[in-house]
Write a protein that holds these residues in place. Sequence first.
Motif, PDB file in Angstrom:
ATOM      1  N   ALA A 160      -5.030   2.678  -7.441  1.00 58.86           N
ATOM      2  CA  ALA A 160      -3.994   2.188  -6.520  1.00 58.86           C
ATOM      3  C   ALA A 160      -4.444   0.863  -5.899  1.00 58.86           C
ATOM      4  N   GLU A 161      -5.705   0.808  -5.522  1.00 60.52           N
ATOM      5  CA  GLU A 161      -6.232  -0.434  -4.936  1.00 60.52           C
ATOM      6  C   GLU A 161      -6.185  -1.576  -5.967  1.00 60.52           C
ATOM      7  N   ALA A 184       0.844  -1.204   0.000  1.00 61.29           N
ATOM      8  CA  ALA A 184       0.000   0.000   0.000  1.00 61.29           C
ATOM      9  C   ALA A 184       0.878   1.253   0.000  1.00 61.29           C
ATOM     10  N   ALA A 185       1.923   1.256   0.835  1.00 59.98           N
ATOM     11  CA  ALA A 185       2.798   2.433   0.900  1.00 59.98           C
ATOM     12  C   ALA A 185       3.441   2.693  -0.466  1.00 59.98           C
ATOM     13  N   VAL A 197       2.399   1.577  -3.580  1.00 60.60           N
ATOM     14  CA  VAL A 197       1.454   1.874  -4.659  1.00 60.60           C
ATOM     15  C   VAL A 197       0.760   3.230  -4.439  1.00 60.60           C
ATOM     16  N   ILE A 198       0.355   3.496  -3.200  1.00 61.17           N
ATOM     17  CA  ILE A 198      -0.316   4.782  -2.933  1.00 61.17           C
ATOM     18  C   ILE A 198       0.696   5.922  -3.042  1.00 61.17           C
ATOM     19  N   HIS A 215      -3.977   8.124  -3.378  1.00 55.99           N
ATOM     20  CA  HIS A 215      -5.007   7.294  -2.748  1.00 55.99           C
ATOM     21  C   HIS A 215      -6.222   7.263  -3.666  1.00 55.99           C
TER      22      HIS A 215
END
Lengths: 136, 182
Positions: B43-44, B30-31, B33-34, B39
Amino acid sequence: MKNKWLDLLRRSFDDHLSRPDQETLKRVLAESAELRSEKRRLTDLRNLIASSSVESFRPFFTERVMDVVAGRRQTRTPVNGWRSALGEVFRPVAIAAALTIVGLLILGLSISGNLSLEGLLGIPEYSLENIVYAME
Amino acid sequence: MDQTELVAAARSGDHNAFRELVRLLEPRVAATVIGMLGHCQEAEDVGQETFIRFYNALDKFRCEAKVETYVTRIAINLSLNELKRRQRKALLFVDQPEADLENLSNREIVEIDRDTQTTVRLAVRQLAPRFRAVIVLRLIDGYSTRETAEILNLPIGTVLSRLSRAQKKLKIILEPVFEGKV
């Protein structure tokens, strides 16, 4: 403030400095208030960037991933695997067949020199009399 | 079980072992890709695709690299691809909110009423993808310079020079934050 010292300072955050470089940096930091202030700013900047990290996706991310994984596992049964393999093989075969047909049509066109269906398909143009004669 | 053992278990079909890996690695992915994309839904999607690719590659993964580094490499490459796709889309279509957020002026970033962290994230998104990638891996994910170079398949010298240039740009953009104007 010399660019040389600034570069050395920047490098000190990300690279392993040699012993002489470490000593030089220590000395110039002790001498220059400007360089010390620059070091503080760089440290603040890097801390600020590090603290901006977002470390999770929307809730239930793991479950969503596992749902997709479970879906893929289901499609990996022998029958589905055979079907998908067939699907993968079909595409190049279909493309090759289409190209062959187009090639044959062009060849037929270049040989017969006209745009009749028989010419395109390479079928000789028989008249009804020819066929009746051939049958007799 | 450590991550290597979890990989071995997942490879032999243990569903729960892979679930545990996703749970353990989500913060890192997450760190990354975001940090790269912001956000947003894309990204998800990229985060999800990262784990699907990892799952499909379990048989090939031989634990020569750390599990985390391997997954981060997938995440950063997919993020870079997504940024290319976003840029192509922005050329074709005018209204691209996510791409628009990557072309703000320095004043726009710091003037609008935002919290500091959002301002910093927006500032990072003004960097070109190649600079953004080193900042995300080195400063947000906390990888060493050597690891960053390995993940991006770049010489260490290139990583150092990109880090230096990226920090110079970020310092200029975020000057008002340091001066307490934001």
